[in-house]
Each structure stands twice: as structure tokens, then as C-alpha cells.
Design an enzyme around this catalytic site. Structure first.
Site, PDB file in Angstrom:
ATOM      1  N   CYS A  51       0.926  -1.107   0.073  1.00 46.96           N
ATOM      2  CA  CYS A  51       0.097  -0.183  -0.063  1.00 46.96           C
ATOM      3  C   CYS A  51       0.759   1.182  -0.152  1.00 46.96           C
ATOM      4  O   CYS A  51       0.479   2.148  -0.610  1.00 46.96           O
ATOM      5  CB  CYS A  51      -0.828   0.317   1.408  1.00 46.96           C
ATOM      6  SG  CYS A  51      -1.893  -1.254   1.301  1.00 46.96           S
ATOM      7  N   ARG A 128      -7.971  -4.263  -2.921  1.00 43.57           N
ATOM      8  CA  ARG A 128      -7.646  -3.337  -3.787  1.00 43.57           C
ATOM      9  C   ARG A 128      -8.350  -2.924  -5.159  1.00 43.57           C
ATOM     10  O   ARG A 128      -8.264  -3.573  -6.178  1.00 43.57           O
ATOM     11  CB  ARG A 128      -6.274  -3.438  -4.359  1.00 43.57           C
ATOM     12  CG  ARG A 128      -5.207  -3.730  -3.379  1.00 43.57           C
ATOM     13  CD  ARG A 128      -3.732  -3.951  -3.936  1.00 43.57           C
ATOM     14  NE  ARG A 128      -2.741  -4.689  -2.958  1.00 43.57           N
ATOM     15  CZ  ARG A 128      -2.287  -3.830  -1.678  1.00 43.57           C
ATOM     16  NH1 ARG A 128      -2.484  -2.668  -1.653  1.00 43.57           N
ATOM     17  NH2 ARG A 128      -1.612  -4.558  -0.804  1.00 43.57           N
TER      18      ARG A 128
END
Length: 217
Positions: A51, A128
Site C-alpha cells: 500500500c 485493492r
């Protein structure tokens, strides 16, 4: 017998679900983006390596997105305090200032509306996901990535360029299209139109139904 919960996921061509949420830039609703394109994306968790790499890369494409009239909005189920601490860490350790807001979706309200938490998963973090939403609040594209795989920013940029090109010129784009490449012209609707198309120097045709052309700027 245990019943499986049915979750209605948003789809391409539908109106984007409405939301109002706390972010690192204060309270934001989807109506703050009325009349403007925006990308809403989710990430699993703050202070995680994949991330972190993505946020650095999202920030790199953010100026180009803004030039195209497209805003960027992140989301995870972490708190505003966690988001702030994380983006400060990114600025300190990776010399990157995150300029776009991040939703703190602690109650998973926005994530649930957008199908960002996979129902079959034992994990509670968001996937995601990437939602491209146009200036009429319509969902134009949805992309999901697994938790272990970082997103490709070049593909996201290619996608938004293609969507904008398609809207502006009434065309489609072929596989592996990039800005500046030839686009696919809509097929002609009559036999005469097909003959005319094949004999035109303005088109590069495989056959009457599959012709490419340069965009008239």
C-alpha cells in the site's frame, strides 16, 4: 442450513453509490465531485509495504490526473489518525507528500456500498479496488487487484485517457492502445457506408467492420 449473504455490487454503467465520510481533508461526500471525474480507490491497510508503494505511485500520477480534470480519493477502514500518521511517515521516509484525501471508513459503510470487501474472504480489510467515476456520477470502470499485487499506474492512466478519448470522439480503442495511437471507428451502418469506408484514405481497415483512424485534434 446456513444462508449465504447476497451483496449487491455496483456495476459499470450504474450510478455511483452516494456516500458522506470523514477524510484526511475533512468531511467529503460524492456530491463534492458533481460535474467532475474522479477515481475512488481502496487499499487494505495503512503502514503496509504494498500500500505504501502504491500511495507513492498514486501521488506521482496525481498532477497529470488533475490536468485531465480527474480527482483522486483513497479509502481504507483505518482511522483518520492512522491515515495522518501514515502519510506523514511516507513524506518523511519516502520524500512524497500525499496531496489527495483518504477516507477513514471505520464502519465499512462506503466499502460495503462499493463492494470493496470480498464476501468470501476471511479478512476484514478492503481489497485493492479502483472505480473510475465520470462527471455525471456514473461508474465507467471497475478494477480489482488481489491483496498481494500492487496496481499498475500506467494502466490506470491509459484507462482514463481511453475513456476520455472515447467520449470526446465517439470511438473505441483497440487492445494495448496508448494516447496518440490510432482508434477504432464505429462500424458503418449501411452497405454503401462499408464500401465508402474501405475506399477512404482516412482509414486503415482490416475489413469493413474493423477500421482504425487517427483522431482529429
Amino acid at each position: 442450513m446456513e444462508q449465504t449473504q447476497t451483496i449487491s455490487l455496483p456495476r459499470i454503467g450504474e450510478r455511483a453509490p452516494e456516500f458522506k465520510a470523514k477524510t484526511t481533508h475533512g468531511e467529503i461526500s460524492n456530491h463534492d465531485y458533481d460535474g467532475q471525474w474522479y477515481i475512488l480507490f481502496s487499499h487494505p491497510s495503512d503502514f503496509t509495504p504494498v500500500c505504501t508503494s502504491e500511495f507513492v505511485s498514486f501521488q506521482k500520477i496525481y498532477p497529470e490526473l488533475k490536468e485531465m480534470g480527474i480527482e483522486l480519493l483513497g479509502l481504507s477502514i483505518d482511522s483518520v489518525s492512522s491515515h495522518i500518521a501514515w502519510i506523514r511517515n511516507i513524506e518523511e521516509k519516502l520524500d512524497t507528500k500525499i496531496e489527495f484525501p483518504i477516507i477513514a471508513d471505520l464502519n465499512k459503510e462506503v466499502a460495503a456500498k462499493y463492494g470493496m470487501v470480498m464476501p468470501e474472504s476471511n479478512n476484514t480489510e478492503t481489497s485493492r479496488a479502483v472505480f473510475v467515476i465520470d462527471d455525471k456520477q456514473m461508474i465507467r470502470s471497475i478494477i480489482y487487484y488481489p491483496l498481494t499485487i500492487g496496481r499498475n499506474m500506467r494502466e490506470i492512466m491509459r484507462l482514463v485517457h481511453a475513456l476520455k478519448t472515447s467520449d470526446e470522439h465517439g470511438v473505441s480503442t483497440p487492445a494495448d492502445w496508448s494516447p496518440g495511437d490510432k482508434v477504432i471507428a464505429p462500424p458503418p451502418k449501411t452497405k454503401e457506408g462499408a464500401e465508402e469506408r474501405l475506399n477512404s484514405k482516412d482509414y486503415e481497415c482490416v475489413d469493413w467492420y474493423y477500421c482504425k483512424k487517427d483522431i482529429d485534434e
